[in-house]
Motif scaffolding. Structure first.
Motif, mmCIF file in Angstrom:
data_model
loop_
_atom_site.group_PDB
_atom_site.id
_atom_site.type_symbol
_atom_site.label_atom_id
_atom_site.label_comp_id
_atom_site.label_asym_id
_atom_site.label_seq_id
_atom_site.Cartn_x
_atom_site.Cartn_y
_atom_site.Cartn_z
ATOM 1 N N UNK A 54 0.769 -1.247 0.107
ATOM 2 C CA UNK A 54 -0.011 -0.044 -0.108
ATOM 3 C C UNK A 54 0.738 1.485 -0.058
ATOM 4 N N UNK A 55 0.506 2.298 -0.829
ATOM 5 C CA UNK A 55 1.292 3.350 -1.100
ATOM 6 C C UNK A 55 0.514 4.691 -1.007
ATOM 7 N N UNK A 56 0.781 5.717 -0.402
ATOM 8 C CA UNK A 56 0.184 6.921 -0.316
ATOM 9 C C UNK A 56 1.029 7.972 -0.131
ATOM 10 N N UNK A 57 0.770 9.127 -0.474
ATOM 11 C CA UNK A 57 1.729 10.649 -0.395
ATOM 12 C C UNK A 57 0.954 11.606 0.294
ATOM 13 N N UNK A 58 1.947 12.021 1.179
ATOM 14 C CA UNK A 58 1.571 13.337 2.089
ATOM 15 C C UNK A 58 2.707 14.283 1.969
ATOM 16 N N UNK A 59 2.282 15.441 1.587
ATOM 17 C CA UNK A 59 3.369 16.576 1.466
ATOM 18 C C UNK A 59 4.515 16.051 0.725
ATOM 19 N N UNK A 60 4.417 15.710 -0.473
ATOM 20 C CA UNK A 60 5.538 15.238 -1.234
ATOM 21 C C UNK A 60 6.406 13.905 -0.799
ATOM 22 N N UNK A 61 6.015 13.477 0.069
ATOM 23 C CA UNK A 61 6.700 12.189 0.887
ATOM 24 C C UNK A 61 5.915 10.865 0.609
ATOM 25 N N UNK A 62 6.459 9.874 0.081
ATOM 26 C CA UNK A 62 5.900 8.805 -0.139
ATOM 27 C C UNK A 62 5.766 7.826 1.051
ATOM 28 N N UNK A 63 4.885 7.028 1.424
ATOM 29 C CA UNK A 63 4.706 6.165 2.347
ATOM 30 C C UNK A 63 4.399 4.881 2.068
ATOM 31 N N UNK A 64 4.930 3.795 2.408
ATOM 32 C CA UNK A 64 4.656 2.541 1.695
ATOM 33 C C UNK A 64 4.575 1.285 2.926
ATOM 34 N N UNK A 65 3.891 0.344 2.997
ATOM 35 C CA UNK A 65 3.707 -0.569 3.903
ATOM 36 C C UNK A 65 3.227 -1.833 3.124
ATOM 37 N N UNK A 66 3.601 -2.980 3.833
ATOM 38 C CA UNK A 66 2.958 -4.274 3.422
ATOM 39 C C UNK A 66 2.144 -4.796 4.407
ATOM 40 N N UNK A 67 0.818 -5.388 3.754
ATOM 41 C CA UNK A 67 -0.136 -5.920 4.280
ATOM 42 C C UNK A 67 -0.912 -7.156 3.729
ATOM 43 N N UNK A 68 -2.008 -7.258 3.738
ATOM 44 C CA UNK A 68 -2.930 -8.197 3.493
ATOM 45 C C UNK A 68 -4.295 -7.930 3.108
ATOM 46 N N UNK A 69 -5.077 -8.253 2.256
ATOM 47 C CA UNK A 69 -6.244 -7.948 1.945
ATOM 48 C C UNK A 69 -7.247 -8.748 3.005
ATOM 49 N N UNK A 70 -7.823 -7.988 3.771
ATOM 50 C CA UNK A 70 -8.699 -8.605 4.849
ATOM 51 C C UNK A 70 -10.151 -8.902 4.143
ATOM 52 N N UNK A 71 -10.898 -8.256 3.669
ATOM 53 C CA UNK A 71 -12.118 -8.288 3.035
ATOM 54 C C UNK A 71 -12.242 -7.408 1.693
ATOM 55 N N UNK A 72 -12.894 -7.998 0.903
ATOM 56 C CA UNK A 72 -13.516 -6.938 -0.126
ATOM 57 C C UNK A 72 -14.876 -6.960 -0.355
ATOM 58 N N UNK A 73 -15.542 -5.868 -0.128
ATOM 59 C CA UNK A 73 -16.910 -5.440 -0.032
ATOM 60 C C UNK A 73 -17.489 -5.467 -1.303
ATOM 61 N N UNK A 74 -18.816 -5.782 -1.788
ATOM 62 C CA UNK A 74 -19.522 -5.402 -2.919
ATOM 63 C C UNK A 74 -19.571 -4.183 -3.435
#
Length: 86
Positions: A54-74
């Motif tokens: 999962x990756x996202x950006x705040x104030x020109x800084x990129x943040x990344x972490x590894x995870x798992x999909x817990x649920x996918x909702x309709x």
């Protein structure tokens, strides 16, 4: 949510069977004690239990972490396991 505001752009990148490095774009829908909820229109190639980056950006800084999909909702909401530290 602290620094994480609703509608923050987020990328999901499956870690398995993804040699091209495809990413799915979404927006932060919410955060609770266990999950980060991401609204996305594209969910092909990911399933519950599937590891993702999962990756996202705040104030020109990129943040990344590894995870798992817990649920996918309709409704198009993907619940990703919340990490202890980002």
């Amino acid at each position: 949510m602290g620094l994480l505001q609703k509608d923050l752009p987020v990328s999901l990148m499956p870690e398995k069977d993804n040699p091209e490095g495809n990413r799915f774009q979404g927006k932060l829908h919410g955060v609770n004690a266990k999950f980060i909820l991401i609204a996305t229109e594209e969910q092909s190639g990911i399933t519950e239990g599937h590891p993702v980056t999962v990756e996202f950006w705040i104030d020109r800084s990129a943040y990344r972490f590894e995870s798992k999909i817990a649920r996918i909702l309709p409704s198009g909401i993907v619940a990703v396991q919340k990490p202890k530290v980002i």
